[in-house]
Motif scaffolding. Structure first.
Motif, PDB file in Angstrom:
ATOM      1  N   LYS A  74      35.615 -45.429 -93.142  1.00  0.00           N
ATOM      2  CA  LYS A  74      36.638 -45.357 -92.100  1.00  0.00           C
ATOM      3  C   LYS A  74      35.977 -44.880 -90.813  1.00  0.00           C
ATOM      4  O   LYS A  74      35.145 -43.973 -90.842  1.00  0.00           O
ATOM      5  CB  LYS A  74      37.761 -44.410 -92.509  1.00  0.00           C
ATOM      6  N   PHE A  75      36.364 -45.506 -89.717  1.00  0.00           N
ATOM      7  CA  PHE A  75      35.812 -45.157 -88.414  1.00  0.00           C
ATOM      8  C   PHE A  75      36.944 -44.940 -87.429  1.00  0.00           C
ATOM      9  O   PHE A  75      37.944 -45.650 -87.455  1.00  0.00           O
ATOM     10  CB  PHE A  75      34.929 -46.298 -87.877  1.00  0.00           C
ATOM     11  N   GLU A  76      36.772 -43.962 -86.561  1.00  0.00           N
ATOM     12  CA  GLU A  76      37.692 -43.778 -85.441  1.00  0.00           C
ATOM     13  C   GLU A  76      36.828 -43.555 -84.211  1.00  0.00           C
ATOM     14  O   GLU A  76      36.029 -42.623 -84.156  1.00  0.00           O
ATOM     15  CB  GLU A  76      38.612 -42.583 -85.642  1.00  0.00           C
ATOM     16  N   GLY A  77      36.958 -44.454 -83.262  1.00  0.00           N
ATOM     17  CA  GLY A  77      36.152 -44.340 -82.057  1.00  0.00           C
ATOM     18  C   GLY A  77      36.636 -45.266 -80.971  1.00  0.00           C
ATOM     19  O   GLY A  77      37.549 -46.074 -81.178  1.00  0.00           O
ATOM     20  N   VAL A  78      36.002 -45.155 -79.826  1.00  0.00           N
ATOM     21  CA  VAL A  78      36.355 -45.989 -78.680  1.00  0.00           C
ATOM     22  C   VAL A  78      35.673 -47.343 -78.841  1.00  0.00           C
ATOM     23  O   VAL A  78      34.455 -47.415 -79.086  1.00  0.00           O
ATOM     24  CB  VAL A  78      35.928 -45.310 -77.363  1.00  0.00           C
ATOM     25  N   LEU A  79      36.439 -48.400 -78.701  1.00  0.00           N
ATOM     26  CA  LEU A  79      35.902 -49.756 -78.762  1.00  0.00           C
ATOM     27  C   LEU A  79      35.142 -50.006 -77.463  1.00  0.00           C
ATOM     28  O   LEU A  79      35.734 -50.016 -76.387  1.00  0.00           O
ATOM     29  CB  LEU A  79      37.037 -50.767 -78.932  1.00  0.00           C
TER      30      LEU A  79
END
Length: 155
Positions: A103-108
């Motif tokens: 799982k990743f959460e970041g700015v595209l």
């Protein structure tokens, strides 16, 4: 029963006229209930939905097949399903679930034909000594490896 290919052809004609819009989903259900979900490079307005509705409705014969028609925009919390949706969301924060269970959460930050790039900051132990430091992280994720991607709406 309405022919899905005939309806899809009408949608494609409308999209040729409005190249800023694109199809997300088409369903024809019981009782000839046509449900169309569209998105656009610059978002979708009520007028865009009305345009697409007319492109379909005015070219079907109610005498031949009675139907109901619903044209809507992809919701803000709907998963991204089209590569064009990623491009329009550059600079926004995404929550991505990969097929590998990662799982990743970041700015595209980048989008190309094969993959997307997410960037975020994380705290990690210092290489020497006690404490933590903030480091920049990056992940390049191929479209084929994405199980689900959603834009995170921050208030």
């Amino acid at each position: 029963m309405l022919n899905e290919n005939a309806v899809k052809t009408l949608i494609d004609r409308g999209l040729e006229e409005r190249s800023d819009l694109f199809l997300i989903d088409l369903k024809i259900g019981v009782g000839n209930k046509i449900s169309v979900v569209i998105d656009g490079d610059n978002g979708v307005t009520v007028e865009d939905c009305m345009f697409m509705s007319r492109a379909i409705e005015h070219n079907l014969d109610r005498e031949e097949d009675d139907f109901s028609l619903d044209v809507a925009s992809a919701g803000a919390t709907s998963p991204l399903v089209n590569k064009r949706q990623y491009k329009k969301n550059i600079g926004r924060t995404l929550n991505v679930k990969a097929k590998s269970d990662a799982k990743f959460e970041g700015v595209l930050t980048e989008v190309d034909d094969d993959e997307v790039t997410l960037e975020w900051k994380a705290k990690e132990p210092k290489p020497v000594g006690k404490g933590k430091i903030v480091v920049n992280k990056q992940a390049k994720i191929k479209y084929d490896d994405i199980l689900e991607a959603k834009v995170i709406i921050k208030f």
